[in-house]
Design a protein around this motif. Sequence first.
Motif, mmCIF file in Angstrom:
data_model
loop_
_atom_site.group_PDB
_atom_site.id
_atom_site.type_symbol
_atom_site.label_atom_id
_atom_site.label_comp_id
_atom_site.label_asym_id
_atom_site.label_seq_id
_atom_site.Cartn_x
_atom_site.Cartn_y
_atom_site.Cartn_z
ATOM 1 N N PHE A 154 3.213 -1.697 9.410
ATOM 2 C CA PHE A 154 3.339 -2.972 8.101
ATOM 3 C C PHE A 154 2.742 -3.010 6.846
ATOM 4 C CE2 PHE A 154 7.530 -2.301 11.182
ATOM 5 C CZ PHE A 154 8.211 -1.645 10.398
ATOM 6 N N HIS A 155 1.797 -3.808 8.122
ATOM 7 C CA HIS A 155 0.381 -4.069 7.092
ATOM 8 C C HIS A 155 0.093 -3.521 5.877
ATOM 9 C CE1 HIS A 155 -1.726 -0.961 8.505
ATOM 10 N NE2 HIS A 155 -2.713 -1.637 8.071
ATOM 11 N N VAL A 156 0.422 -2.597 5.579
ATOM 12 C CA VAL A 156 0.237 -1.935 4.380
ATOM 13 C C VAL A 156 1.129 -2.917 3.677
ATOM 14 C CG1 VAL A 156 -0.240 0.070 5.274
ATOM 15 C CG2 VAL A 156 2.218 -0.230 4.459
ATOM 16 N N TRP A 157 1.996 -3.634 3.655
ATOM 17 C CA TRP A 157 2.914 -4.630 2.460
ATOM 18 C C TRP A 157 2.103 -6.071 2.015
ATOM 19 C CZ3 TRP A 157 7.366 -3.013 0.409
ATOM 20 C CH2 TRP A 157 8.163 -2.094 0.867
ATOM 21 N N GLU A 158 0.744 -6.029 2.774
ATOM 22 C CA GLU A 158 0.291 -7.220 2.508
ATOM 23 C C GLU A 158 -1.170 -6.681 1.664
ATOM 24 O OE1 GLU A 158 -1.050 -8.630 6.325
ATOM 25 O OE2 GLU A 158 0.391 -8.985 7.101
ATOM 26 N N GLN A 159 -1.204 -5.331 1.346
ATOM 27 C CA GLN A 159 -2.167 -5.073 0.822
ATOM 28 C C GLN A 159 -2.135 -4.946 -0.790
ATOM 29 O OE1 GLN A 159 -4.441 -1.185 2.385
ATOM 30 N NE2 GLN A 159 -4.077 -2.751 4.250
ATOM 31 N N ALA A 160 -2.446 -6.080 -1.297
ATOM 32 C CA ALA A 160 -2.452 -5.598 -2.723
ATOM 33 C C ALA A 160 -2.646 -4.622 -3.426
ATOM 34 C CB ALA A 160 -2.916 -7.111 -3.960
ATOM 35 N N HIS A 161 -3.360 -3.772 -3.200
ATOM 36 C CA HIS A 161 -4.157 -2.864 -4.127
ATOM 37 C C HIS A 161 -2.569 -1.865 -4.567
ATOM 38 C CE1 HIS A 161 -5.536 -1.807 -0.363
ATOM 39 N NE2 HIS A 161 -5.497 -0.495 -0.686
ATOM 40 N N LEU A 162 -1.761 -1.618 -3.415
ATOM 41 C CA LEU A 162 -1.026 -0.978 -3.197
ATOM 42 C C LEU A 162 0.214 -1.476 -3.585
ATOM 43 C CD1 LEU A 162 -1.164 -0.013 0.524
ATOM 44 C CD2 LEU A 162 -2.355 1.547 -1.363
ATOM 45 N N TRP A 163 0.439 -2.729 -4.063
ATOM 46 C CA TRP A 163 1.782 -2.766 -5.092
ATOM 47 C C TRP A 163 1.951 -2.293 -6.482
ATOM 48 C CZ3 TRP A 163 6.161 -4.730 -3.478
ATOM 49 C CH2 TRP A 163 6.320 -4.906 -2.181
ATOM 50 N N LEU A 164 0.296 -2.448 -6.755
ATOM 51 C CA LEU A 164 0.531 -2.166 -8.233
ATOM 52 C C LEU A 164 1.057 -0.249 -8.174
ATOM 53 C CD1 LEU A 164 -0.100 -2.172 -11.254
ATOM 54 C CD2 LEU A 164 -2.426 -1.548 -10.856
ATOM 55 N N PRO A 165 0.322 0.699 -7.659
ATOM 56 C CA PRO A 165 1.034 1.634 -7.270
ATOM 57 C C PRO A 165 3.113 1.963 -7.296
ATOM 58 C CG PRO A 165 -0.682 1.383 -5.929
ATOM 59 C CD PRO A 165 -0.747 0.125 -6.737
ATOM 60 N N GLY A 166 2.572 0.938 -6.251
ATOM 61 C CA GLY A 166 4.431 0.541 -5.431
ATOM 62 C C GLY A 166 5.094 0.866 -7.221
ATOM 63 N N ILE A 167 4.883 -0.365 -7.900
ATOM 64 C CA ILE A 167 5.198 -1.193 -8.815
ATOM 65 C C ILE A 167 5.094 0.063 -10.158
ATOM 66 C CG2 ILE A 167 6.052 -3.143 -10.989
ATOM 67 C CD1 ILE A 167 7.065 -3.538 -7.761
ATOM 68 N N LEU A 168 4.533 0.098 -10.074
ATOM 69 C CA LEU A 168 4.737 1.874 -10.838
ATOM 70 C C LEU A 168 5.348 2.756 -11.124
ATOM 71 C CD1 LEU A 168 0.484 2.165 -11.438
ATOM 72 C CD2 LEU A 168 2.104 0.905 -13.311
ATOM 73 N N THR A 169 5.490 3.192 -9.728
ATOM 74 C CA THR A 169 7.016 4.029 -9.649
ATOM 75 C C THR A 169 8.233 3.854 -9.573
ATOM 76 O OG1 THR A 169 6.703 3.412 -7.568
ATOM 77 C CG2 THR A 169 5.258 5.471 -7.671
#
Length: 299
Positions: A154-169
Motif C-alpha cells: 500500500f505504500h504506492v499510495w504515498e508516492q506522489a509521482h504515481l498519483w499523476l498518471p492515476g488521475i490522468l486515467t
Amino acid sequence: MFKKSTWLHLRIPFSFFLLPVFLFALAVSPNINESRIIIVFIALHFFLYPASNGYNSYFDKDEKSIGGLRNPPKVVKGLYYTALVFDMVAIGMALIISWQFSLMLFIYGLVSKAYSHPGIRIKKYAFLSWFIAGFFQGAFTFMMAYMGLNQYGFHVWEQAHLWLPGILTSLMLWGSYPMTQIYQHEEDSKRGDHTLSYKLGIKGTFYFTAVTFSIAVGAFVFYFMEYHKDKYALLFVLSMLPVVLYFGYWFLKVHIDMSKADFSHTMRLNMISALCLNIFFIYFFLDSSQVLQAIKAGY
C-alpha cells in the motif's frame, strides 16, 4: 448458472475498453515479470470486470441495448451467482501475488456492487456515480494494477509521482463516461437513475465530453513531456486524432438528427478510442522498457 444469457451478460470482450489502464500501469512499472503480468491481466479482464458487468446486469435487468450487448437477453438467477464466483476467482488469483493486491480487488468488487445494488444504488446519483466510476475504473485501478504488477504494498499510495498518471486515467474516464450513457436516457430514467448524461442532455453530453477530453489530452501531453520524452507526447496526440475526428463526425450527425445518439455510434466511438489507446500504450511499454531496442538488436 451456465446458460448462454449468463455468459453474454458477463460481457468479457467489453474488458478491452478498460485495457488501457492496465497497459499504462504496465508501461511505468519498474519491477515486473511475466508471471505477474499474466496473473494481473487475467484476474482483472477475465474475472473482475466481467463479475462487475454481470452483477450490474442482474440488478439493472435492461431490456434495451447496454454496453457490449445490442439486444441483452433476459437475466436469470444464475447470473448473480456466476458474478460472485468470478469475483472470488479474481480475488483468489490476486492472493498468488499478495494479500494487499487481493484486498484491492475485493474493494473494487464492493464498490461495483454498491453501484448497482438496489439497497445502495450509487448509479442513481448523477455526479456521485460519475465521480466514483471514473475514480475506481481509473486511478484506483491504475494503482491496483501497479501494485500487482510490481508486487508492491500500500505504500504506492504515498508516492506522489504515481498519483499523476492515476488521475490522468480518471480524467480520461470522467470525460468519456457520460458518452457511454447517452443512448440509455429512457431506460435509466424508468429506474430513477438520473445519470450525468441524462442531466446534461444529449448535446450537453457532447459539449461536456469535448471539454473534459481536451483537458485530459493536454494533461497527458504535459505528463509525457515532463516525466518521459517529447516523442511520446506527440505520438499520444496523433493516436487520439481518429477519436477526435469520429467524435466530430458523430456530433454533426446528432446535431441534425438526435436519434443518431444511439448504441451503434457509441460502441464505435468506444472501440476507436480503446483501440487507439491500447496501441499507444503497448508501444509506450515496449519502447520505454527497451523491449523494442532489444528486438532490433537481435535478442
